[in-house]
Design an enzyme around this catalytic site. Sequence first.
Site, PDB file in Angstrom:
ATOM      1  N   ASN A  44     -73.744 142.064  26.181  1.00  0.00           N
ATOM      2  CA  ASN A  44     -73.976 141.971  27.626  1.00  0.00           C
ATOM      3  C   ASN A  44     -73.140 140.850  28.249  1.00  0.00           C
ATOM      4  O   ASN A  44     -73.371 140.467  29.394  1.00  0.00           O
ATOM      5  CB  ASN A  44     -75.456 141.710  27.914  1.00  0.00           C
ATOM      6  CG  ASN A  44     -76.343 142.805  27.360  1.00  0.00           C
ATOM      7  OD1 ASN A  44     -76.061 143.984  27.549  1.00  0.00           O
ATOM      8  ND2 ASN A  44     -77.396 142.433  26.668  1.00  0.00           N
ATOM      9  N   HIS A 130     -87.864 146.751  32.215  1.00  0.00           N
ATOM     10  CA  HIS A 130     -87.704 146.021  30.954  1.00  0.00           C
ATOM     11  C   HIS A 130     -89.045 145.535  30.399  1.00  0.00           C
ATOM     12  O   HIS A 130     -89.964 145.216  31.143  1.00  0.00           O
ATOM     13  CB  HIS A 130     -86.802 144.813  31.260  1.00  0.00           C
ATOM     14  CG  HIS A 130     -86.313 144.085  30.052  1.00  0.00           C
ATOM     15  ND1 HIS A 130     -86.875 142.908  29.622  1.00  0.00           N
ATOM     16  CD2 HIS A 130     -85.289 144.360  29.196  1.00  0.00           C
ATOM     17  CE1 HIS A 130     -86.215 142.476  28.554  1.00  0.00           C
ATOM     18  NE2 HIS A 130     -85.255 143.333  28.275  1.00  0.00           N
ATOM     19  N   GLU A 177     -85.755 146.848  38.577  1.00  0.00           N
ATOM     20  CA  GLU A 177     -84.456 146.266  38.248  1.00  0.00           C
ATOM     21  C   GLU A 177     -83.462 146.815  39.258  1.00  0.00           C
ATOM     22  O   GLU A 177     -83.690 147.884  39.834  1.00  0.00           O
ATOM     23  CB  GLU A 177     -84.047 146.681  36.823  1.00  0.00           C
ATOM     24  CG  GLU A 177     -85.012 146.121  35.791  1.00  0.00           C
ATOM     25  CD  GLU A 177     -84.764 146.615  34.368  1.00  0.00           C
ATOM     26  OE1 GLU A 177     -83.627 147.007  34.044  1.00  0.00           O
ATOM     27  OE2 GLU A 177     -85.725 146.605  33.591  1.00  0.00           O
ATOM     28  N   SER A 181     -81.427 148.563  32.494  1.00  0.00           N
ATOM     29  CA  SER A 181     -80.779 148.012  31.304  1.00  0.00           C
ATOM     30  C   SER A 181     -80.379 149.060  30.272  1.00  0.00           C
ATOM     31  O   SER A 181     -79.414 148.857  29.542  1.00  0.00           O
ATOM     32  CB  SER A 181     -81.668 146.960  30.659  1.00  0.00           C
ATOM     33  OG  SER A 181     -82.904 147.513  30.275  1.00  0.00           O
ATOM     34  N   ASP A 206     -85.196 142.378  39.592  1.00  0.00           N
ATOM     35  CA  ASP A 206     -84.562 141.792  38.407  1.00  0.00           C
ATOM     36  C   ASP A 206     -83.099 142.242  38.371  1.00  0.00           C
ATOM     37  O   ASP A 206     -82.808 143.413  38.175  1.00  0.00           O
ATOM     38  CB  ASP A 206     -85.322 142.248  37.152  1.00  0.00           C
ATOM     39  CG  ASP A 206     -84.804 141.589  35.871  1.00  0.00           C
ATOM     40  OD1 ASP A 206     -83.710 140.981  35.906  1.00  0.00           O
ATOM     41  OD2 ASP A 206     -85.487 141.693  34.835  1.00  0.00           O
ATOM     42  N   HIS A 209     -78.648 142.922  34.986  1.00  0.00           N
ATOM     43  CA  HIS A 209     -77.392 143.610  34.666  1.00  0.00           C
ATOM     44  C   HIS A 209     -76.494 143.830  35.881  1.00  0.00           C
ATOM     45  O   HIS A 209     -75.530 144.593  35.814  1.00  0.00           O
ATOM     46  CB  HIS A 209     -77.686 144.940  33.982  1.00  0.00           C
ATOM     47  CG  HIS A 209     -78.370 144.743  32.665  1.00  0.00           C
ATOM     48  ND1 HIS A 209     -77.694 144.419  31.513  1.00  0.00           N
ATOM     49  CD2 HIS A 209     -79.685 144.745  32.346  1.00  0.00           C
ATOM     50  CE1 HIS A 209     -78.558 144.268  30.526  1.00  0.00           C
ATOM     51  NE2 HIS A 209     -79.776 144.459  31.005  1.00  0.00           N
ATOM     52  N   LYS A 240     -76.508 136.925  30.168  1.00  0.00           N
ATOM     53  CA  LYS A 240     -75.648 138.107  30.127  1.00  0.00           C
ATOM     54  C   LYS A 240     -74.296 137.761  30.748  1.00  0.00           C
ATOM     55  O   LYS A 240     -73.553 136.996  30.159  1.00  0.00           O
ATOM     56  CB  LYS A 240     -76.388 139.287  30.753  1.00  0.00           C
ATOM     57  CG  LYS A 240     -77.510 139.713  29.767  1.00  0.00           C
ATOM     58  CD  LYS A 240     -78.535 140.667  30.254  1.00  0.00           C
ATOM     59  CE  LYS A 240     -79.542 140.906  29.113  1.00  0.00           C
ATOM     60  NZ  LYS A 240     -80.822 141.416  29.554  1.00  0.00           N
TER      61      LYS A 240
HETATM   62  C1  LIG Z   1     -82.167 141.078  29.136  1.00  0.00           C
HETATM   63  C2  LIG Z   1     -83.177 141.310  30.192  1.00  0.00           C
HETATM   64  C3  LIG Z   1     -84.203 140.389  30.420  1.00  0.00           C
HETATM   65  C4  LIG Z   1     -84.435 139.219  29.518  1.00  0.00           C
HETATM   66  O1  LIG Z   1     -83.468 138.229  29.658  1.00  0.00           O
HETATM   67  P1  LIG Z   1     -83.154 137.258  28.435  1.00  0.00           P
HETATM   68  O2  LIG Z   1     -82.467 136.118  29.059  1.00  0.00           O
HETATM   69  O3  LIG Z   1     -82.313 138.032  27.471  1.00  0.00           O
HETATM   70  O4  LIG Z   1     -84.477 136.867  27.823  1.00  0.00           O
HETATM   71  C5  LIG Z   1     -85.035 140.613  31.495  1.00  0.00           C
HETATM   72  N1  LIG Z   1     -84.898 141.691  32.290  1.00  0.00           N
HETATM   73  C6  LIG Z   1     -83.946 142.616  32.069  1.00  0.00           C
HETATM   74  C7  LIG Z   1     -83.832 143.782  32.969  1.00  0.00           C
HETATM   75  C8  LIG Z   1     -83.058 142.464  31.001  1.00  0.00           C
HETATM   76  O5  LIG Z   1     -82.131 143.385  30.768  1.00  0.00           O
END
Ligand SMILES: *Cc1c(COP(=O)(O)O)cnc(C)c1O
Length: 382
Positions: A44, A130, A177, A181, A206, A209, A240
């Site tokens: 990522n 997620h 989101e 993801s 969120d 990505h 990421k």
């Molecule tokens: C990866 C991810 C997380 C968690 O983030 P980390 O920093 O890896 O713990 C939370 N929400 C989504 C949508 C993700 O893809």
Amino acid sequence: MRHPEEELTSLHEEGLLRSLRPMESGPPTLSRAEGHAVVNFSSNDYLGLSRDEALVTAACEAARRHGVGSGASRLISGSLPPHHALEEKIAEWKGSQAALTFASGYATAIGVLSAFLTKGDVVILDKLCHASLIDGARRSGATLRVYPHNDLNKLECLLKNYREILPNDSRLLVVTESVFSMDGDRAPIPEIVNLVEQHNALLLLDEAHAVGILGSEGQGLAEELGLQDRITFQMGTLGKAVGSAGGYLAANRAWIDLLLNKARPFIYSTAPPPAQAAASLCGIEIIASSRGKALRDRLWSNISRLAELLGKTPSSAIMPVILGTTEAALDASSALLVKGYLAPAIRFPTVPRGSARLRITLSAEHTTEAITGLHDSLLKSS
Ligand SMILES: *Cc1c(COP(=O)(O)O)cnc(C)c1O
């Protein structure tokens, strides 16, 4: 008592056993896995910033100046200058009054949802949210409802029903989101924002990505759509595209003050290392700069190239190739590995049963040859 060996055996029989794959470090797009030199299509680290010289230097300097560990929770004596500088930058970049950072995106989701919600509140999530968001919602004690992926009619029904029966001081929160993801598609954010406002609810978005990939300065999809100031909670990870580690929430000052009073993963955990905060700040500064823009342009030309080969319309750096059964996904992934491409099989429970897939992620650092090579090998293996 149940023995761990029995559970492991049944996971193995279902093709759902997971194990660690030791990777040798190297440029993100040319790693070594299981003795093969492979081009990594599973990271990522979308802009290749995790090994960027500027981030490494920022981390080293912060460690020299402030030490490796923070020594205590942020609220005791662990709140060091790099943490504050990072939070100010995130707030400015996200167009919000304030921001708070956590050790990871996962800890952020748990902290935010369980701090802001309690029994009697209602949280409505997209079906494909997620695990961290689902776990946070569950832990909060609020009533949890799920709507089918991106289904606005169902979301509207839920909002309407709960608005009618909820007492005035209860919270009604929608969680989605911006870029999903495991599927790489986008949520219909303008419509969701309208529905949330019409029903006097709150929205947590969120952008895990989308940050670094979308938006005029890489802030994500909300900024690209001009909606940042209509979204109460902008959440994301620093692990990421930002190239470091950690998570953040950007919101109004009062929400952030409440969060630092109530979020248990924030209160009862040692502050993240100052080097992590310094590297994150450096990553965001690069993303927001003209160099970040150039990296985004390179990433998008790679995304368009693979999308065209696969006959898909691209919406993010995540391109799933859905194969159905666990076996089909595992076989395709092994065949690719032998050809020199790392694209792991994603299985239940990360994705629903029957939708096992290869999850291909693109980086600004992939070469044209690597992308055509991956596509040729995919044709032969699936
Ligand atoms: C990866 C991810 C997380 C968690 O983030 P980390 O920093 O890896 O713990 C939370 N929400 C989504 C949508 C993700 O893809």
